[in-house]
Design a protein around this motif. Structure first.
Motif, mmCIF file in Angstrom:
data_model
loop_
_atom_site.group_PDB
_atom_site.id
_atom_site.type_symbol
_atom_site.label_atom_id
_atom_site.label_comp_id
_atom_site.label_asym_id
_atom_site.label_seq_id
_atom_site.Cartn_x
_atom_site.Cartn_y
_atom_site.Cartn_z
ATOM 1 N N PHE A 1 0.852 -1.228 0.123
ATOM 2 C CA PHE A 1 -0.516 -0.012 -0.293
ATOM 3 C C PHE A 1 0.852 1.878 -0.018
ATOM 4 C CE2 PHE A 1 -2.584 -3.236 2.179
ATOM 5 C CZ PHE A 1 -3.192 -3.565 1.309
ATOM 6 N N HIS A 2 1.925 1.256 0.584
ATOM 7 C CA HIS A 2 3.069 2.667 1.079
ATOM 8 C C HIS A 2 3.653 2.621 -0.569
ATOM 9 C CE1 HIS A 2 1.730 1.967 4.740
ATOM 10 N NE2 HIS A 2 2.188 3.054 5.590
ATOM 11 N N THR A 3 3.768 1.486 -0.747
ATOM 12 C CA THR A 3 4.521 1.533 -2.359
ATOM 13 C C THR A 3 3.666 1.776 -3.298
ATOM 14 O OG1 THR A 3 5.752 -0.831 -2.033
ATOM 15 C CG2 THR A 3 5.559 0.281 -4.120
ATOM 16 N N ALA A 4 2.401 2.101 -3.291
ATOM 17 C CA ALA A 4 1.657 2.275 -4.215
ATOM 18 C C ALA A 4 1.003 3.541 -4.434
ATOM 19 C CB ALA A 4 -0.019 1.745 -4.669
ATOM 20 N N LEU A 5 1.100 4.421 -2.735
ATOM 21 C CA LEU A 5 0.800 5.963 -2.218
ATOM 22 C C LEU A 5 2.412 6.431 -2.896
ATOM 23 C CD1 LEU A 5 -0.878 5.358 0.542
ATOM 24 C CD2 LEU A 5 -2.151 6.142 -1.666
ATOM 25 N N ALA A 6 3.839 5.649 -2.563
ATOM 26 C CA ALA A 6 4.414 6.546 -2.658
ATOM 27 C C ALA A 6 4.744 6.510 -4.139
ATOM 28 C CB ALA A 6 6.040 6.053 -2.068
ATOM 29 N N THR A 7 4.393 5.836 -4.918
ATOM 30 C CA THR A 7 5.266 5.662 -6.547
ATOM 31 C C THR A 7 4.411 5.709 -6.932
ATOM 32 O OG1 THR A 7 5.286 3.638 -6.581
ATOM 33 C CG2 THR A 7 7.183 3.802 -5.368
ATOM 34 N N GLY A 8 2.966 5.922 -6.830
ATOM 35 C CA GLY A 8 2.234 6.076 -7.936
ATOM 36 C C GLY A 8 2.316 4.831 -9.155
ATOM 37 N N GLU A 9 2.681 4.101 -9.054
ATOM 38 C CA GLU A 9 2.504 2.115 -9.614
ATOM 39 C C GLU A 9 1.725 1.546 -8.614
ATOM 40 O OE1 GLU A 9 3.801 2.614 -12.235
ATOM 41 O OE2 GLU A 9 4.430 4.496 -13.119
ATOM 42 N N GLU A 10 1.037 0.479 -9.344
ATOM 43 C CA GLU A 10 0.424 -0.838 -8.768
ATOM 44 C C GLU A 10 1.309 -1.400 -8.151
ATOM 45 O OE1 GLU A 10 -1.588 -2.652 -11.960
ATOM 46 O OE2 GLU A 10 -2.935 -0.663 -12.278
ATOM 47 N N SER A 11 1.099 -2.000 -7.121
ATOM 48 C CA SER A 11 1.612 -3.392 -6.444
ATOM 49 C C SER A 11 1.201 -4.400 -5.991
ATOM 50 C CB SER A 11 2.318 -2.033 -5.084
ATOM 51 O OG SER A 11 3.484 -2.788 -3.548
#
Length: 597
Positions: free
Chosen positions: A135-145
């Motif tokens: 979730f944090h990866t998706a929020l930080a990068t704007g990419e799907e995770s």
């Protein structure tokens, strides 16, 4: 979203109206100060969260957007009833909305999941990756995770998070959740089966050295039983091995099978031999979901209602079958069949490994015995030659010395026989793979062969080549020794085949045949010649005096040529049994007549 200045100034008013489009289209009686103007139907949903909103006005020129609004409403219904979990999360990983399926997985009422932390919703599962902060990866990068979650209830969920990108909105995530428990458990089971297969016949060198053949077979059977029962949860098991020569399916392992069924004789034939016979004959697995209506099925236990049978195959050859049964109808799925087929391949490989280990041990033991026998064969022959030579000089002069010499002959021959017997004990029949000993050479076993040749390597080759088939081989250097060997061994009953070179140090092979003819009514003679050279025409003369046309061997000879000529001589013997001379019938072994020497 665009708001008018009037709407901004009256946000504290208790009654509000949302207007989509031009506010001039509103009825005149509506206070413009209580209107919130938006330009898209999507923005309406955001404004509807305000408790002061009483309604929505849509301008006529905005009516085409009604289809979009209707689509949003229908999409919400579809998301709510989807078989997969769907959620909308805020930047704090809290649910703004979750569908019914997600609520069911969490065990909470459908309307109570909003506001909960996503991880708390699933009882703080273990994050297994590949992304440990999806979730944090998706929020930080704007990419799907994505990542896999494992709950305390041993359930597995695949989570996919995608950022929701809209202007002038706070960061949010659309999350889809899939229950992959069955897929993961299947994968784990496959891995466990492969591991079990590797361990079936995995023995350390020290264990292999210490264990006998039967012990290895018992260990393999116990491992198979353990994994089929504890790993695959099969309780009724039968494994049979195929004898390719007879087609017989020999029981190897039976668990939970009725004794009568375990003792039942089955063959690899598609008819009359149950599912096991069909699978062994066809090499294809067979699933029987209802035994009462299956014409092939022969029950292994009275309570059986369904079964799976798979072939044990290695290198495209059927080695046997593995069969499991259940007291329930339709008890086995496609996955069960897949698991059993995979395990069956591992069992076949383990059986082959065990056979190779056993064959290696048998071969090592046989080589050791052959080496010992080879080392003593020629010295023992020298003892025999010297003993009969001395005996000839004492016949008629010292019966006591002759008796002692006969004991020497007997004991010397016992040495070789004892070595052969030890070798057979070290390589028991069940330890030797099928096909090592050809049935076509059984006729050679126990036959006594005398080889007469001055050339030591020829005599050694005779020992090496013929004794592998169980022949009893003795040798002599010259013609006189051969005569003495025959006479001291009982005359006509002494040797089944006598192989002689045509040129001996004292006389020719033909002359030896004549001298032996004084002791034997018919001499089982084979003459050897080097490169077809026969200056004295011994072979021609021998044939004129009864030598069979096929009883000629050219040096250097191959094993198959030697075996063929010996078998030919044995066949001639069977048709015309060798008899002693009438005047030798009552003559004790070792007694001499004038002119014998």
């Amino acid at each position: 979203m665009n708001r008018s200045p009037q709407a901004t100034q009256t946000t504290s008013s208790p009654r509000k109206l949302i207007c989509v489009g031009d506010p001039q289209t509103l009825p005149s009686e509506i206070d413009r100060d209580l209107v919130i103007v938006v330009d898209t139907s999507v923005a309406v949903l955001d404004e509807l969260q305000e408790p002061e909103i009483d309604g929505v006005w849509i301008a006529r020129d905005q009516l085409p957007q009604l289809s979009e609004l209707r689509g949003l409403t229908q999409s919400g219904l579809m998301l709510r009833d989807m078989p997969e979990g769907v959620a909308l999360l805020d930047s704090d990983i809290r649910l703004l909305w979750g569908n019914r399926r997600l609520a069911q997985w969490s065990g909470k009422p459908e309307g109570s999941v909003a506001g909960m932390n996503f991880y708390e919703l699933l009882s703080n599962p273990e994050i297994m990756g590949p992304d440990f902060c999806p979730f944090h990866t998706a929020l930080a990068t704007g990419e799907e995770s994505n990542s896999t979650l494992h709950t305390e209830q041993n359930r597995y969920f695949q989570v996919h998070a995608a950022p929701l990108v809209l202007p002038h909105h706070s960061r949010q995530l659309i999350v889809t959740v899939s229950d992959i428990t069955e897929e993961i458990l299947q994968q784990q089971k496959l891995e466990a089966i492969h591991k079990a297969g590797r361990e079936l016949a995995d023995l350390r060198p020290t264990e292999i050295f210490m264990m006998e053949v039967d012990e290895r077979i018992d260990l393999l059977k116990e491992n198979i039983r353990h994994y089929l029962s504890d790993l695959l949860n099969f309780e009724v098991i039968e494994i049979r091995l195929l004898e390719h020569a007879t087609g017989n399916l020999v029981p190897l392992l039976s668990v939970g099978i009725d004794q009568d069924a375990a003792d039942r004789q089955l063959f690899a034939h598609p008819q009359g031999n149950g599912v096991t016979g069909y699978v062994a004959a066809s090499g294809t697995p067979y699933v029987c979901q209802d035994v009462e209506n299956d014409p092939l099925f022969i029950p292994g236990v009275a309570t059986s209602r369904s079964s799976i049978t798979a072939p044990l195959i290695l290198h495209d050859q059927v080695l046997g079958t593995i069969n499991v049964e259940s007291p329930e109808s339709n008890a086995f799925s496609d996955s069960d069949l897949q698991f059993l087929e995979i395990f069956a391949r591992d069992v076949a490989f383990a059986l082959n490994t065990l056979e190779l280990l056993v064959a290696q041990k048998a071969n090592t033991a046989q080589q050791s015995c052959d080496a010992i026998h080879s080392a003593v064969a020629m010295p023992v022959d020298e003892i025999l030659n010297d003993a009969v030579n001395v005996m000839e000089g004492y016949i008629g002069h010292s019966p006591e010395v002759v008796e002692r010499l006969q004991r020497i002959l007997h004991n010397a021959r016992d040495i070789k026989q004892t070595i052969q017997q030890v070798g057979q004990k070290m390589t028991p029949l069940e330890a030797v793979p099928v096909g090592i000993e050809s049935s076509q050479h059984v006729a050679l076993r126990g036959k006594r062969i005398l080889v007469v040749d001055a050339d030591g390597p020829v005599r050694e080759d005779a020992h090496r080549l013929l004794e592998r088939y169980g022949c009893i081989v003795e040798t002599a250097h010259k013609g006189d020794e051969a005569v003495w060997m025959v006479r001291s061994s009982g005359g006509a009953k002494s040797y089944d085949v006598i192989i002689s070179d045509i040129r001996l140090p004292d006389y020719s092979g033909y002359q030896l045949m004549l001298r032996l003819g004084e002791i034997m009514e018919r001499v089982p003679m084979v003459l050897m010649t080097g490169f077809g050279y026969d200056p004295g025409h011994s072979i021609v003369k021998a044939r004129q005096n009864g030598l069979h046309p096929k009883c000629v061997l050219s040096k250097p000879f191959r094993l198959d040529q030697l075996v063929d000529v010996v078998k030919t001589t044995l066949e001639i013997n069977a048709e015309n049994p060798i008899k002693p001379k009438e005047d030798d019938v009552d003559r004790p072994a070792g007694d001499s007549q004038p002119g014998d020497a």
